[in-house]
Scaffold this active site. Sequence first.
Site, PDB file in Angstrom:
ATOM      1  N   ASP A 315       0.854  -1.189   0.000  1.00  0.00           N
ATOM      2  CA  ASP A 315       0.000   0.000   0.000  1.00  0.00           C
ATOM      3  C   ASP A 315       0.886   1.233   0.000  1.00  0.00           C
ATOM      4  O   ASP A 315       1.828   1.344   0.810  1.00  0.00           O
ATOM      5  CB  ASP A 315      -0.903  -0.008   1.236  1.00  0.00           C
ATOM      6  CG  ASP A 315      -1.963   1.072   1.169  1.00  0.00           C
ATOM      7  OD1 ASP A 315      -3.013   0.823   0.556  1.00  0.00           O
ATOM      8  OD2 ASP A 315      -1.733   2.166   1.728  1.00  0.00           O
ATOM      9  N   GLU A 358      -4.837   2.447  -4.049  1.00  0.00           N
ATOM     10  CA  GLU A 358      -3.372   2.469  -4.045  1.00  0.00           C
ATOM     11  C   GLU A 358      -2.805   1.181  -3.459  1.00  0.00           C
ATOM     12  O   GLU A 358      -1.702   1.148  -2.944  1.00  0.00           O
ATOM     13  CB  GLU A 358      -2.862   3.675  -3.238  1.00  0.00           C
ATOM     14  CG  GLU A 358      -3.209   3.668  -1.776  1.00  0.00           C
ATOM     15  CD  GLU A 358      -4.539   4.356  -1.440  1.00  0.00           C
ATOM     16  OE1 GLU A 358      -4.689   4.762  -0.280  1.00  0.00           O
ATOM     17  OE2 GLU A 358      -5.400   4.503  -2.332  1.00  0.00           O
TER      18      GLU A 358
END
Length: 446
Positions: A315, A358
């Site tokens: 992430d 993301e």
Amino acid sequence: GRVQWQVRLTGAHYQISVVDALDDIPARALQACPDVVVLCNTDMDRLVETCRAVKAIGSLADAPVLLIGPEATPAMRLSALMAGADELLPNPVSDAHCLARIRALLRVSDARAELERRRSTAEEFGFCEAATPFDRPGRVALVARSRTRAMDWRDALVGKTRDRIEVLGENAALATAENVTAADVYVIDIGADRPDEGFRLLADLRARAETRRASVLAVVQSGDPDAAVRALDLGASDLLPDDFEPRELALRVKAQIRRKQEADMLTVAVEDGMRLAATDSLTGLYNRRYAMTHAKRILTEAATQGRPVTVMIGDLDHFKRVNDTLGHAAGDTVLMEVANRLRANLRSPDVLARIGGEEFLIVMSETDIDRAAAIAERVCAMVAKTPIVLDDGAKSISVTMSIGVAATDPADPLGGGLEALLDKADRALYAAKSAGRNQITVAVAA
């Protein structure tokens, strides 16, 4: 006779349906939906008429048709081809030659049927639209033992086809370059002198990725069934006896161009549809839907074979700030560049997907936890090392990534399935974030 052919084909383990009268064949063929239609008769005119009747049936228009007639002179072969037949063999014909021809016709038919099944499945799931027919000239490469002979072949095609015709040597036929597309059809010479060179070229064309899907028309010595059998079993799409008339060459080339372009059309439709259904439109990585399905398959197969599987969830740190301060265009640039860096630093068999805004998923088979941890450390450092230049070129931004790593338990490789493994990786990712970000955390084995 009929009984003899029954014995031949049954002995080769084909399921056959025998029809005594030629007039009854179109109706029976419509009912049976055969993979190959074989018509045998001593009356050439009746063979041609029956072939036309079979090909006129819509559902049988693509069915391969093999004619076995009293002779196979150039004029008779031309008549058979114009009626829609794939080949005319003389009777008597050797078992080996006939069966090799049937095998070759089945290969083409089976490949087309498989592509049609895939396209239909893709359409059913909304993965692709109906294929649009190609409308472009094909590319034909003529590879003869001498340039003079190749130029004779070229002269035989000029004015009879709109396709691009090239005369190539054997080395040029095998040579590939990034800016050169392989030919749609290769016409290669397998003559009485040095036939092994022609067979070797045929095998090479079939073995190379660039030319594997091309059609290959092998010119063989008339009356040499052994050469015909060998060429067909090496993968020749069609054969042309060397006593051919110019129109026969043109008809066979046109038929191979049509089949090649139909196969390309279906392949493109399936591949484009599957790619759109399986990939993330921004980064080009697999999307969550595909990645989860594929990862489950990897996990199941690895468990049965006793191999480890490791997953990573990465992430980007503080990614919301990028969108808020620099805009979503800058955020998209960052995501695309991170995807490229991940792709460049992983093996091709590894599953790499964007599974959230993301968030990225990596699934690695045959990789234990220690090796995966080392890879995760490298990925983490690689993302952070070089600032990402934004679209305008005037600005750049540094980003970092946190990664959670989890591996299957050798004692219980399926334990809890993919969901449990992802949960372990997700909790490890949370621990990496809590510990300060820009680092990896390995999940502790239960």
